[in-house]
Design a protein around this motif. Sequence first.
Motif, PDB file in Angstrom:
ATOM      1  N   LEU A  66       0.815  -1.210   0.000  1.00 56.72           N
ATOM      2  CA  LEU A  66       0.000   0.000   0.000  1.00 56.72           C
ATOM      3  C   LEU A  66       0.851   1.263   0.000  1.00 56.72           C
ATOM      4  N   TYR A  67       2.113   1.151   0.406  1.00 57.86           N
ATOM      5  CA  TYR A  67       3.007   2.307   0.329  1.00 57.86           C
ATOM      6  C   TYR A  67       3.211   2.760  -1.115  1.00 57.86           C
ATOM      7  N   ASN A  68       2.979   1.865  -2.060  1.00 59.61           N
ATOM      8  CA  ASN A  68       3.172   2.218  -3.468  1.00 59.61           C
ATOM      9  C   ASN A  68       1.921   2.810  -4.109  1.00 59.61           C
ATOM     10  N   LEU A  69       0.797   2.759  -3.406  1.00 55.80           N
ATOM     11  CA  LEU A  69      -0.477   3.193  -3.964  1.00 55.80           C
ATOM     12  C   LEU A  69      -0.551   4.722  -3.986  1.00 55.80           C
ATOM     13  N   VAL A  70      -0.833   5.273  -5.163  1.00 59.73           N
ATOM     14  CA  VAL A  70      -0.941   6.733  -5.319  1.00 59.73           C
ATOM     15  C   VAL A  70      -2.156   7.051  -6.187  1.00 59.73           C
ATOM     16  N   LEU A  71      -3.004   7.947  -5.707  1.00 58.63           N
ATOM     17  CA  LEU A  71      -4.149   8.440  -6.463  1.00 58.63           C
ATOM     18  C   LEU A  71      -3.855   9.882  -6.858  1.00 58.63           C
ATOM     19  N   ARG A  72      -4.011  10.192  -8.149  1.00 52.48           N
ATOM     20  CA  ARG A  72      -3.670  11.535  -8.629  1.00 52.48           C
ATOM     21  C   ARG A  72      -4.847  12.163  -9.372  1.00 52.48           C
ATOM     22  N   THR A  73      -5.035  13.439  -9.120  1.00 51.25           N
ATOM     23  CA  THR A  73      -5.988  14.255  -9.870  1.00 51.25           C
ATOM     24  C   THR A  73      -5.192  15.396 -10.508  1.00 51.25           C
TER      25      THR A  73
ATOM     26  N   HIS B  31     -22.704   8.366 -13.848  1.00 52.44           N
ATOM     27  CA  HIS B  31     -23.510   9.334 -14.597  1.00 52.44           C
ATOM     28  C   HIS B  31     -23.243  10.775 -14.155  1.00 52.44           C
ATOM     29  N   VAL B  32     -22.314  10.964 -13.222  1.00 52.88           N
ATOM     30  CA  VAL B  32     -21.992  12.301 -12.727  1.00 52.88           C
ATOM     31  C   VAL B  32     -20.613  12.710 -13.252  1.00 52.88           C
ATOM     32  N   PRO B  33     -20.498  13.822 -13.962  1.00 50.79           N
ATOM     33  CA  PRO B  33     -19.178  14.272 -14.440  1.00 50.79           C
ATOM     34  C   PRO B  33     -18.263  14.573 -13.258  1.00 50.79           C
ATOM     35  N   HIS B  34     -17.017  14.178 -13.371  1.00 49.81           N
ATOM     36  CA  HIS B  34     -16.061  14.483 -12.312  1.00 49.81           C
ATOM     37  C   HIS B  34     -14.652  14.531 -12.884  1.00 49.81           C
ATOM     38  N   THR B  35     -13.757  15.106 -12.126  1.00 53.46           N
ATOM     39  CA  THR B  35     -12.391  15.295 -12.580  1.00 53.46           C
ATOM     40  C   THR B  35     -11.699  13.951 -12.815  1.00 53.46           C
ATOM     41  N   PRO B  36     -10.838  13.834 -13.831  1.00 54.36           N
ATOM     42  CA  PRO B  36     -10.137  12.573 -14.085  1.00 54.36           C
ATOM     43  C   PRO B  36      -9.210  12.195 -12.923  1.00 54.36           C
ATOM     44  N   VAL B  37      -9.087  10.897 -12.714  1.00 48.83           N
ATOM     45  CA  VAL B  37      -8.236  10.355 -11.646  1.00 48.83           C
ATOM     46  C   VAL B  37      -7.376   9.244 -12.228  1.00 48.83           C
ATOM     47  N   THR B  38      -6.109   9.208 -11.850  1.00 48.54           N
ATOM     48  CA  THR B  38      -5.241   8.099 -12.224  1.00 48.54           C
ATOM     49  C   THR B  38      -4.765   7.398 -10.956  1.00 48.54           C
ATOM     50  N   VAL B  39      -4.584   6.095 -11.058  1.00 49.80           N
ATOM     51  CA  VAL B  39      -4.155   5.279  -9.917  1.00 49.80           C
ATOM     52  C   VAL B  39      -2.912   4.506 -10.321  1.00 49.80           C
TER      53      VAL B  39
END
Length: 218
Positions: free
Chosen positions: A8-15, A193-201
């Motif tokens: 889990l130390y390697n897990l990164v969520l980016r916006t 169905h709700v627009p939202h900002t892109p996320v990368t994992v």
Amino acid sequence: MISEYWPLYNLVLRTAHLELRFPTETELGELATVAAGGINRPGQRTYLTPWPELSPEKRGLFVIQNHWGCKAEWESSDWVLNLGVFADGQPIGMVSLRGKEFAVLREVTTGSWLGLEFQGQGHGTEARTALLHFAFEYLGAEAARTEVFQENAASQGVSRKLGYRPDGISRDVLDGQVIVSDRLRLTRESWRHVPHTPVTVSGFDGCEKFFLGDAPNP
């Protein structure tokens, strides 16, 4: 080497503007300092556990001990993913994603706090979006739930903007008085169905068993 045992130390969520990840011990201290500087305005209440009203020193210590506790008590049947929120490398707050019997229920709850100086800039919505993207698109969650004090207009606004719908109320006691919270629920179908900002994992490889145990990800 520790990431071999705790990937889990390697897990990164980016916006577009934020990065959510496990903080280093130094960064955890910096996050504690952010919390010590205040997360609630005078008279504002956001948690049933009134840690934001503690003294600055105890408030910072609470952040550190809570983060350590979430890691130490992690079980695949009951986990809390507690991540630091960073804007341009600067620590601004923390978010949490909890799953209890997640492999069976496929539901999560979320929580968050931001330092006062970082509030009102859209960071709360963006950080929650990253958590929900991870829950729905990577973990296969069917729903996300939250409970918000009826007087907490900011958190209410974030939830409804992201597509949460009313799911009843809860009544609790705070400071000897009844306080009412709205229960809100967001399904995977509504989320999509709700627009939202892109996320990368990134860094999810090797993490799945920590969230699901031996259950397959649908």
